[in-house]
Design a protein around this motif. Structure first.
Motif, mmCIF file in Angstrom:
data_model
loop_
_atom_site.group_PDB
_atom_site.id
_atom_site.type_symbol
_atom_site.label_atom_id
_atom_site.label_comp_id
_atom_site.label_asym_id
_atom_site.label_seq_id
_atom_site.Cartn_x
_atom_site.Cartn_y
_atom_site.Cartn_z
ATOM 1 N N GLU A 234 41.499 -30.215 25.606
ATOM 2 C CA GLU A 234 41.087 -31.564 26.174
ATOM 3 C C GLU A 234 39.865 -31.971 26.078
ATOM 4 O O GLU A 234 39.278 -33.184 25.875
ATOM 5 N N LYS B 251 37.567 -34.899 23.621
ATOM 6 C CA LYS B 251 36.602 -36.154 24.117
ATOM 7 C C LYS B 251 35.312 -36.078 24.250
ATOM 8 O O LYS B 251 34.407 -36.635 24.900
ATOM 9 N N SER B 252 34.654 -34.741 24.040
ATOM 10 C CA SER B 252 33.243 -34.149 24.114
ATOM 11 C C SER B 252 32.815 -34.108 22.715
ATOM 12 O O SER B 252 33.333 -33.461 21.649
ATOM 13 N N PHE C 267 30.254 -37.493 26.315
ATOM 14 C CA PHE C 267 31.497 -37.701 25.521
ATOM 15 C C PHE C 267 31.273 -37.930 24.092
ATOM 16 O O PHE C 267 30.341 -38.302 23.791
ATOM 17 N N THR D 236 35.084 -41.274 20.081
ATOM 18 C CA THR D 236 36.322 -41.729 20.282
ATOM 19 C C THR D 236 36.910 -41.772 21.883
ATOM 20 O O THR D 236 37.330 -42.752 22.060
ATOM 21 N N TYR D 237 36.237 -40.914 22.688
ATOM 22 C CA TYR D 237 36.231 -41.292 24.093
ATOM 23 C C TYR D 237 35.751 -42.508 24.376
ATOM 24 O O TYR D 237 36.107 -43.330 25.294
ATOM 25 N N GLN E 164 37.773 -45.600 23.600
ATOM 26 C CA GLN E 164 38.802 -45.525 24.217
ATOM 27 C C GLN E 164 38.565 -46.512 25.925
ATOM 28 O O GLN E 164 39.101 -47.047 26.412
ATOM 29 N N TYR E 165 37.433 -45.903 26.284
ATOM 30 C CA TYR E 165 36.696 -46.403 27.515
ATOM 31 C C TYR E 165 36.332 -47.757 27.311
ATOM 32 O O TYR E 165 36.660 -48.731 28.341
#
Length: 492
Positions: free
Chosen positions: A154, A158-159, A166, A169-170, A173-174
């Motif tokens: 996980e 996202k890292s 981050f 991709t993350y 999404q944010y």
């Protein structure tokens, strides 16, 4: 003794009795066999197993349960589960003693107080034919490794693996979650670019480039509020989403970033950080975060263009400062070298333009060694590997020079100043008249100065130069240089 004759019914009764006895013996044997099989499975199961009675007292446990709990059979058997400090387990026990199946997943502390584990615990009641709860079975599975692996996956999903921030991709999404209206306050997007990352990668290697990225990521993270989201979204690009709590939010960020960069560069002058950035703030009419991002990105490029030259020139000075501190790069040696170059060129009636090129080459010919210094002194290469690594400095210096408006005119000479007259030099292997004039003149004067520094007399140095004529050096210019030096001696 007189034997009585047995009738058929007597035999029938006798055989029935024997058959019943055999059936009972077989049944008992099956029970013992099943019990042995159960105990074998119970004791060797890869998951922890316990039995507890109707009072919640542990009556048996297997080796796996003992290992997971970090205890012993003696300490666990007879333990009252209801007296454990973990209220979740006590609640699970009560549910089982009331005839209900219970399940729990979470972090548990071992009996010995050792490292906590992440486990799955199930309590299953044992109910007799009359519907009475006689006790139960507990199943404990240690899923710590599985959970840590899931958490690692996980985190990686996202890292960014280099900076720990981050990833793109993350961040996207944010941004989408912000677009849905989950956040009611104003938001600011800051788009940042690390100046000259490619230059550092090309000249000092990708490991230095990675260190620059890590440093920049930390500086950005340390300069933003705790509720902001910072991400690396590309090779040298970062983006930050900041809730605007007050009119001073952006100004506070700028001041902190400038201060943090200054402190970092004072501690790490060999690899300074320079960041260009642009920002945009949402308002009641601007809720499209992606449009806001594009606006901040455009402003970042404007900022980058404004101070690109300053950033590049500061890096050039750093390369000059951090190249190998050998005598060949000392200010005194360079001054002597340039004096000999000027005098020899005037003797040859060389134009001032070419003299300017050669003097520039004297200043910058070894600038590419800045990225090699640590490799040479670290002992990580064999002598042959170190030589091959050192030969890269011409190409590295060439790329550094091309990146600077001030010294780009010397780039071609920097690239070719180690080419030999016979074509066995590096990095291109060109020969003879293919080698630029400024490189041929510079190589002769530089070789002569090096021989004198190493303790040779003038006559010995001339002999060495003559030996190099036609191999490393231009034979005609060797002849002219010796003539020049002899004439200079006679004049003095």
């Amino acid at each position: 003794m007189e034997m009585k004759e047995l009738d058929y019914k007597t035999f029938e009764g006798l055989f029935k009795g024997l058959d019943s006895q055999q059936n009972n013996m077989f049944a008992h044997s099956q029970v013992r066999e099943n019990e042995a099989k159960y105990q074998l499975v119970f004791q060797n199961a890869p998951i922890g197993l316990i039995h507890f009675d109707k009072n919640g007292v542990i009556t048996s446990c297997n080796d796996t349960f003992v290992r997971i709990m970090g205890s012993s059979h003696e300490a666990l058997i007879g333990m009252e589960i209801a007296k454990l400090p973990d209220k979740r387990v006590v609640k699970l026990l009560k549910s089982a003693l009331n005839g209900k199946y219970g399940h729990l997943e979470g972090i548990y502390t071992s009996v010995s107080g050792g490292k906590p584990i992440y486990g799955k615990l199930n309590f299953q009641p044992i109910i007799n034919d009359e519907g009475q709860v006689m006790g139960g079975v507990g199943i404990l599975e240690d899923i710590t490794e599985r959970k840590e692996y899931q958490q690692r996956l996980e985190y990686l999903s996202k890292s960014d693996p280099i900076t720990g921030l981050f990833n793109r991709t993350y961040f996207e999404q944010y941004l989408d979650s912000v677009n849905t209206g989950l956040f009611k306050e104003k938001m600011a997007i800051i788009v940042c670019d690390i100046d000259d990352l490619k230059l550092v990668n090309d000249t000092m290697g990708h490991s230095a480039g990675d260190r620059l990225l890590v440093a920049a990521g930390k500086l950005l993270k340390d300069s933003t509020p705790i509720d902001s989201v910072a991400a690396r979204i590309g090779g040298d690009e970062f983006a930050i989403l900041i809730p605007v709590h007050s009119p001073d939010t952006i100004e506070d960020f700028e001041q902190k970033l400038e201060k943090n960069i200054t402190l970092h560069n004072e501690k790490h002058p060999d690899l300074p950080v320079s960041i260009s950035y642009g920002y945009a703030v949402s308002d009641e009419n601007q809720n499209d975060m992606k449009a806001l991002f594009r606006k901040a990105d455009l402003l970042m490029y404007r900022d980058k263009n404004q101070h690109r030259r300053l950033s590049r020139n500061s890096k050039i000075q750093r390369f000059l400062h951090y190249r190998q501190p050998a005598a060949s790069c000392s200010p005194a040696r360079t001054a002597t070298l340039k004096a000999h170059i000027t005098a020899f060129c005037e003797f040859l009636n060389i134009s001032q333009v070419v003299i300017h090129y050669i003097l520039g080459l004297a200043d910058y010919h070894d600038i590419g060694k800045a990225g090699l210094e640590k490799c040479q002194i670290s002992g990580q290469f064999t002598e042959e590997e170190a030589m091959l690594e050192m030969q890269k400095h011409c190409e590295i210096g060439y790329r550094i020079a091309l990146s600077s408006d001030e010294i780009s005119i010397f780039a071609n000479a920097i690239l070719k100043h180690h080419e030999f007259w016979n074509g066995k030099g590096y990095p291109l292997g060109i020969k003879g008249q293919e080698i630029p004039l400024e490189c041929r003149i510079f190589s002769i004067v530089c070789a002569y100065d090096e021989l004198i520094i190493n303790g040779l007399s003038r006559a010995e140095a001339f002999k060495k130069l003559q030996d190099m004529a036609g191999r490393e050096l231009d034979p005609e210019f060797i002849r002219m240089f010796i003539l020049f030096m002899e004439q200079k001696d006679s004049d003095t």
